[in-house]
Design an enzyme around this catalytic site. Structure first.
Site, short mmCIF file in Angstrom:
data_model
loop_
_atom_site.label_atom_id
_atom_site.label_comp_id
_atom_site.label_asym_id
_atom_site.label_seq_id
_atom_site.Cartn_x
_atom_site.Cartn_y
_atom_site.Cartn_z
N LYS A 1 -3.41 -10.79 -21.80
CA LYS A 1 -4.31 -10.87 -20.65
C LYS A 1 -5.75 -10.48 -20.97
O LYS A 1 -6.68 -11.02 -20.37
CB LYS A 1 -3.78 -10.01 -19.51
N ASP B 1 -3.33 -11.49 -10.13
CA ASP B 1 -2.45 -10.31 -10.03
C ASP B 1 -2.90 -9.38 -8.91
O ASP B 1 -2.09 -8.92 -8.10
CB ASP B 1 -2.44 -9.54 -11.35
#
Length: 286
Positions: free
Chosen positions: A77, A113
Site C-alpha cells: 500500500k 479504506d
C-alpha cells in the site's frame, strides 16, 4: 447490444497471501447484478514468487492485459506510491493506496479504506459518543481508522501501539490534518479507557493466526462502543466479550465491504448497491 456481448471489465488485487480474499467475489457478484461482465484476478506475490520490488512490472502487465483497476493490499500500500502518476487528497494524506485506477495510460491512486470504515461506523454505530476514543494499533489499518473517525468529528483520540514511534508518528500526522481535535500517543491504557467513550481496534489480534484479546476484558464497560477491523472471523473474542459486557459493537465486515463499494465505483464508473454488496459479503462469510 446484448449484455453478453459487452466487453468484460477487468480488475485485480495485488498483495501477499491473498488466496482467501473475498474481494473478487464481491466485485464480480455486484457486476453480475448490474449486468456488467466483470473479471477479477488475484495477483498474489507469494504464488508468483514475487516481491514489492516487482510492482513496476506487475503494473505494466496489468496495463498490457487491459485491466481498468487494481486493489492493493499488504505489503504494497505504501510501496506502490512512487509508481503512480496522481494521488487523491486522501491517499496523499494517509500515505497509502489501496485502489489504483488505470486510465488513458495513467495511474491514479486512491484510498477507500478510510471511507470504508467511516461508512461502516456511520451505519453501524449512528448514535456513538464522539467525545473521545482509544485506538489500538498505528499501522496501515490504524492510519485509515484514525483518519476516518476524526473525519466523522471525534474530538479526542489516544493512540496505542507496541511501537511507540508509530503511535507518535500517527498522532503527529493526524494532529496536523485535524487541528481542532486532540490526538496523542498514549502510555497508560487503563486510564485512557476509563476516560474514553469508545474503542477502535486496528491490530491483527483476534484473527485466526493471532487469537486472543488486544486488552484486558476488565477495561471494557457497558458505556463503551467498540469498533473492530478484523473480519476473519467476524465474531472476534473482543467483540464477543464487549457484547457480554453490554457494549455497542461494530464488526470489521462493514469496512471490508465499503472499501470494495468505493473501489467498484472507481473502477466501473457505476454506483454500486451497497446493501446488496453487504448481503453478498454475509453470504460469503456465512
Amino acid at each position: 447490444m446484448t449484455e453478453t456481448l459487452l466487453k468484460p471489465l477487468k480488475a485485480g488485487l495485488i498483495g501477499a497471501g491473498i488466496q482467501a480474499s473475498l474481494t473478487p467475489a464481491m466485485h464480480m457478484r455486484e457486476g453480475a447484478a448490474q449486468g456488467l461482465p466483470y473479471e477479477y484476478e488475484l495477483i498474489d506475490l507469494n504464488q508468483r514468487g514475487a516481491a514489492p520490488a516487482d510492482l513496476p512490472q506487475l503494473l505494466r502487465e496489468a496495463e498490457l492485459n487491459g485491466l481498468s483497476g487494481l486493489n492493493i493490499t499488504h505489503p504494497c500500500k505504501q510501496r506502490i506510491i512512487p509508481f503512480l502518476d496522481e494521488l487523491s487528497d486522501e491517499a496523499r494524506d494517509l500515505g497509502a493506496v489501496n485502489t489504483v485506477v488505470l486510465k488513458g495510460g495513467r495511474r491514479f491512486g486512491h484510498n477507500t479504506d478510510w471511507w470504508g470504515f467511516a461508512e461502516s461506523f456511520r451505519r453501524g454505530l449512528p448514535d456513538a459518543d464522539l467525545s473521545s476514543a482509544v485506538q489500538l494499533g498505528a499501522g496501515g489499518a490504524g492510519v485509515a481508522t484514525a483518519y476516518a473517525i476524526l473525519s466523522l468529528g471525534l474530538r479526542s483520540l489516544t493512540v496505542f501501539d507496541r511501537e511507540m514511534d508509530r503511535a507518535d508518528a500517527l498522532a503527529t500526522s493526524m494532529s496536523t490534518l485535524f487541528p481542532d481535535a486532540d490526538v496523542q500517543a498514549g502510555t497508560d491504557l487503563v486510564s485512557a479507557m476509563k476516560a474514553a467513550a469508545g474503542l477502535i481496534h486496528a491490530t491483527p489480534t483476534g484473527m485466526e493466526k493471532y487469537p486472543g484479546m488486544p486488552l484486558s476484558a476488565d477495561m471494557l464497560e457497558p458505556r463503551h462502543w467498540v469498533a473492530e477491523v478484523v473480519y476473519f472471523p467476524l465474531e472476534t473474542e473482543l467483540l464477543a466479550e464487549a457484547r457480554r459486557r453490554g457494549c455497542s459493537t461494530l464488526d470489521g465486515g462493514g469496512m471490508a465491504v465499503f472499501q470494495a463499494v468505493g473501489a467498484f465505483r472507481l473502477f466501473t464508473g457505476r454506483e454500486p448497491d451497497a446493501t446488496r454488496m453487504l448481503s453478498h459479503f454475509k453470504a460469503l462469510t456465512a
